[in-house]
Design a protein around this motif. Structure first.
Motif, PDB file in Angstrom:
ATOM      1  N   VAL A 100      -1.691  -7.579  -1.615  1.00 12.61           N
ATOM      2  CA  VAL A 100      -1.928  -8.623  -2.562  1.00 12.61           C
ATOM      3  C   VAL A 100      -1.328  -8.108  -3.793  1.00 12.61           C
ATOM      4  O   VAL A 100      -1.820  -6.796  -4.334  1.00 12.61           O
ATOM      5  N   LEU A 101      -0.563  -8.813  -4.660  1.00  8.98           N
ATOM      6  CA  LEU A 101      -0.267  -8.366  -5.916  1.00  8.98           C
ATOM      7  C   LEU A 101      -1.131  -8.838  -6.930  1.00  8.98           C
ATOM      8  O   LEU A 101      -2.399  -9.338  -6.610  1.00  8.98           O
ATOM      9  N   GLN A 102      -1.037  -8.153  -8.236  1.00  9.49           N
ATOM     10  CA  GLN A 102      -1.929  -8.103  -9.274  1.00  9.49           C
ATOM     11  C   GLN A 102      -2.232  -9.805  -9.732  1.00  9.49           C
ATOM     12  O   GLN A 102      -3.123  -9.971 -10.290  1.00  9.49           O
ATOM     13  N   VAL A 103      -0.943 -10.783  -9.436  1.00  8.26           N
ATOM     14  CA  VAL A 103      -1.128 -12.074  -9.900  1.00  8.26           C
ATOM     15  C   VAL A 103      -2.019 -12.906  -8.678  1.00  8.26           C
ATOM     16  O   VAL A 103      -1.921 -14.060  -8.862  1.00  8.26           O
ATOM     17  N   GLY A 104      -2.323 -12.192  -7.762  1.00  9.90           N
ATOM     18  CA  GLY A 104      -2.999 -12.990  -6.600  1.00  9.90           C
ATOM     19  C   GLY A 104      -2.269 -13.235  -5.392  1.00  9.90           C
ATOM     20  O   GLY A 104      -2.460 -13.852  -4.473  1.00  9.90           O
ATOM     21  N   ARG A 105      -0.884 -13.150  -5.456  1.00 13.18           N
ATOM     22  CA  ARG A 105       0.037 -13.602  -4.321  1.00 13.18           C
ATOM     23  C   ARG A 105       0.092 -12.464  -3.418  1.00 13.18           C
ATOM     24  O   ARG A 105       0.030 -11.327  -3.830  1.00 13.18           O
ATOM     25  N   GLN A 106       0.382 -12.623  -2.012  1.00 12.56           N
ATOM     26  CA  GLN A 106       0.560 -11.840  -1.094  1.00 12.56           C
ATOM     27  C   GLN A 106       1.859 -11.464  -1.278  1.00 12.56           C
ATOM     28  O   GLN A 106       2.836 -11.973  -1.491  1.00 12.56           O
ATOM     29  N   TYR A 107       1.982 -10.292  -0.727  1.00  8.18           N
ATOM     30  CA  TYR A 107       3.478  -9.489  -0.619  1.00  8.18           C
ATOM     31  C   TYR A 107       3.547  -9.047   0.816  1.00  8.18           C
ATOM     32  O   TYR A 107       2.706  -8.464   1.492  1.00  8.18           O
ATOM     33  N   ASP A 108       4.891  -8.761   1.198  1.00  9.60           N
ATOM     34  CA  ASP A 108       5.220  -8.239   2.541  1.00  9.60           C
ATOM     35  C   ASP A 108       6.741  -7.362   2.124  1.00  9.60           C
ATOM     36  O   ASP A 108       7.623  -8.079   1.905  1.00  9.60           O
ATOM     37  N   SER A 109       6.636  -6.008   1.848  1.00 13.16           N
ATOM     38  CA  SER A 109       7.617  -5.522   1.403  1.00 13.16           C
ATOM     39  C   SER A 109       8.248  -4.349   2.468  1.00 13.16           C
ATOM     40  O   SER A 109       7.476  -3.813   3.102  1.00 13.16           O
ATOM     41  N   TRP A 110       9.552  -4.226   2.479  1.00 15.27           N
ATOM     42  CA  TRP A 110      10.161  -3.088   3.249  1.00 15.27           C
ATOM     43  C   TRP A 110      10.974  -2.270   2.712  1.00 15.27           C
ATOM     44  O   TRP A 110      11.412  -2.469   1.578  1.00 15.27           O
ATOM     45  N   GLY A 111      10.943  -0.998   3.189  1.00 17.36           N
ATOM     46  CA  GLY A 111      11.705  -0.003   2.576  1.00 17.36           C
ATOM     47  C   GLY A 111      13.323   0.012   3.009  1.00 17.36           C
ATOM     48  O   GLY A 111      13.589  -0.808   3.758  1.00 17.36           O
ATOM     49  N   GLN A 112      14.048   0.839   2.495  1.00 21.54           N
ATOM     50  CA  GLN A 112      15.456   0.411   2.555  1.00 21.54           C
ATOM     51  C   GLN A 112      15.676   1.387   4.025  1.00 21.54           C
ATOM     52  O   GLN A 112      17.040   1.041   4.594  1.00 21.54           O
ATOM     53  N   GLY A 113      14.983   2.091   4.472  1.00 24.91           N
ATOM     54  CA  GLY A 113      15.426   2.725   5.756  1.00 24.91           C
ATOM     55  C   GLY A 113      15.775   4.126   5.587  1.00 24.91           C
ATOM     56  O   GLY A 113      16.398   4.486   4.720  1.00 24.91           O
ATOM     57  N   THR A 114      15.536   4.985   6.535  1.00 25.69           N
ATOM     58  CA  THR A 114      15.931   6.441   6.518  1.00 25.69           C
ATOM     59  C   THR A 114      16.328   6.828   7.911  1.00 25.69           C
ATOM     60  O   THR A 114      15.657   6.475   8.969  1.00 25.69           O
ATOM     61  N   GLN A 115      17.274   7.535   7.901  1.00 27.63           N
ATOM     62  CA  GLN A 115      17.852   7.738   9.212  1.00 27.63           C
ATOM     63  C   GLN A 115      17.205   8.918   9.797  1.00 27.63           C
ATOM     64  O   GLN A 115      17.037  10.005   9.077  1.00 27.63           O
ATOM     65  N   VAL A 116      16.737   8.985  11.241  1.00 32.46           N
ATOM     66  CA  VAL A 116      16.351  10.266  11.846  1.00 32.46           C
ATOM     67  C   VAL A 116      17.092  10.356  13.044  1.00 32.46           C
ATOM     68  O   VAL A 116      17.381   9.258  13.962  1.00 32.46           O
ATOM     69  N   THR A 117      17.822  11.604  13.364  1.00 30.46           N
ATOM     70  CA  THR A 117      18.600  11.627  14.342  1.00 30.46           C
ATOM     71  C   THR A 117      18.042  12.983  14.995  1.00 30.46           C
ATOM     72  O   THR A 117      18.007  14.064  14.299  1.00 30.46           O
ATOM     73  N   VAL A 118      17.960  12.857  16.300  1.00 26.10           N
ATOM     74  CA  VAL A 118      17.415  13.918  17.092  1.00 26.10           C
ATOM     75  C   VAL A 118      18.371  14.377  18.107  1.00 26.10           C
ATOM     76  O   VAL A 118      18.893  13.752  18.712  1.00 26.10           O
ATOM     77  N   SER A 119      18.913  15.682  17.985  1.00 24.39           N
ATOM     78  CA  SER A 119      19.977  16.227  18.922  1.00 24.39           C
ATOM     79  C   SER A 119      19.226  16.802  20.171  1.00 24.39           C
ATOM     80  O   SER A 119      18.182  17.377  20.071  1.00 24.39           O
ATOM     81  N   SER A 120      20.107  16.823  21.078  1.00 22.33           N
ATOM     82  CA  SER A 120      19.436  17.434  22.455  1.00 22.33           C
ATOM     83  C   SER A 120      19.951  18.744  22.694  1.00 22.33           C
ATOM     84  O   SER A 120      20.630  19.152  21.910  1.00 22.33           O
TER      85      SER A 120
END
Length: 120
Positions: A100-120
């Motif tokens: 919930v924001l300070q103004v009382g409204r709900q929010y649903d926020s996403w990050g920009q994403g981060t790459q995870v690479t796992v090598s075999s």
């Protein structure tokens, strides 16, 4: 509004570990839950783990016992500790925060994403 800052992912060998962080800032009144999602190449985005403000954590089966989600409520920050990483964990990882924001409204926020690479 709410901004999310994710830490950098990276390249790790199979069996290795990596910790991601996600810091929320802005006009936050409260946080209801924080979560991590991922999108692997050619696949849809999927939930990895989530945690409520009360500390109740939820994991999908393929990460149970390997990943741990936690939060630092004072810092509005969520962490994802990833152990025993496998090549199939390779994906872009996204943070999601809802509340919930300070103004009382709900929010649903996403990050920009981060790459995870796992090598075999």
């Amino acid at each position: 509004q709410v901004q999310l800052e994710e830490s950098r992912g990276g390249l790790v060998q199979a069996g290795g570990s990596l910790r991601l962080s996600c810091a929320a800032s802005g006009s936050i009144f409260s946080i209801n839950d924080m979560g991590w999602y991922r999108r692997a190449p050619g696949k849809q985005r999927e939930l990895v783990a989530s945690i409520t403000s009360g500390g109740s954590a939820n994991y999908v089966d393929f990460v149970k016992g390997r990943f741990t989600i936690s939060t630092d409520n004072a810092k509005n920050t969520a962490y994802l500790q990833m152990n025993s990483l496998q090549p199939e964990d390779t994906a872009v990882y996204y943070c999601r925060v809802r509340g919930v924001l300070q103004v009382g409204r709900q929010y649903d926020s996403w990050g920009q994403g981060t790459q995870v690479t796992v090598s075999s």
